[in-house]
Design an enzyme around this catalytic site. Structure first.
Site, PDB file in Angstrom:
ATOM      1  CB  CYS A 130      -0.920   0.025   1.114  1.00 17.14           C
ATOM      2  SG  CYS A 130      -0.235   0.246   2.917  1.00 17.14           S
ATOM      3  CG  HIS A 181      -4.302   0.002   3.727  1.00 19.45           C
ATOM      4  ND1 HIS A 181      -3.660  -1.203   2.918  1.00 19.45           N
ATOM      5  CD2 HIS A 181      -5.317   0.341   2.891  1.00 19.45           C
ATOM      6  CE1 HIS A 181      -4.024  -1.209   1.483  1.00 19.45           C
ATOM      7  NE2 HIS A 181      -5.155  -0.344   1.632  1.00 19.45           N
ATOM      8  CG  ASN A 193      -6.776   0.276  -1.512  1.00 22.75           C
ATOM      9  OD1 ASN A 193      -6.787  -0.306  -0.867  1.00 22.75           O
ATOM     10  ND2 ASN A 193      -7.896   0.346  -2.356  1.00 22.75           N
TER      11      ASN A 193
END
Length: 221
Positions: A130, A181, A193
């Protein structure tokens, strides 16, 4: 996070903050407007390969570096006071950084990698995690971020969900407490993402999963 990783993350945050402070008094990649067009026009008149379109992109930065090298100036691609005066023969005006160009570059580039697989520790188009994905996309637009999600959460200005704009970073608490994240907000509740289950993909902040682990957003441009 280990002590060594915390120190590394803090160091990277400080480097990003310092770079932002240094570039605040100079025209740089991402700036737009008549002042940028004037700089580009002068570069073009001197024979450098740049269009006077008012958008300070990578080509303009390259031309600035060539000019700086030819004049014995510090070669950094930024048009600070000394470079501006050498180029245009007058004092530099106040710099008003614009983010429209950078935002467009980030959003447009981010979509080019939909479908790239997730790779833990991945930082290239052959596979992203990520934060590696976010860092790669922003670096392409001339904005350099720390490597990890928690370190990226430490930079920029907090933004409420109601004030989100394309290009903002959105953060989530997933496999561990805190910002573990990160994604890039696209608008209309969507963000892009690199997730462990789908690779690079577009998701909604309002989905049951992402909405439940959303913890905040930061604006870095």
């Amino acid at each position: 996070m280990s002590k060594a990783m915390r120190i590394l993350a803090l160091t990277m945050v400080m480097m990003v903050s310092f770079a932002a402070a240094v570039s605040a008094s100079a025209f740089r990649v991402g700036d737009e407007g008549s002042d940028v067009a004037e700089i580009q026009g002068r570069l073009a008149s001197l024979g450098y390969d740049v269009a006077a379109d008012g958008e300070f992109g990578p080509a303009t930065a390259a031309a600035v570096k060539d000019f700086q090298m030819s004049r014995g100036l510090s070669v950094d691609g930024l048009v600070g006071a000394s470079t501006y005066t050498a180029l245009l023969g007058k004092a530099m005006p106040a710099v008003n950084h614009g983010s429209n160009y950078v935002t467009r570059t980030i959003v447009n580039t981010s979509m080019n990698y939909v479908g790239v697989p997730y790779v833990f520790g991945g930082t290239t188009p052959s596979g992203f995690d990520c934060s590696g994905y976010v860092r790669y996309i922003f670096a392409n637009a001339g904005v350099y971020l720390p490597r990890t999600a928690d370190a990226q959460y430490g930079v920029g200005t907090p933004v409420s969900m109601g004030e989100l704009e394309p290009g903002d970073l959105v953060f989530f608490s997933t496999y561990e407490p805190g910002p573990s994240h990160v994604g890039i907000y696209l608008g209309n509740g969507d963000f892009i993402n690199a997730s462990s289950s789908r690779g690079v993909a577009v998701d909604s902040l309002y989905s049951s999963y992402w909405g439940s682990c959303y913890i905040g957003a930061k604006r870095v441009i």
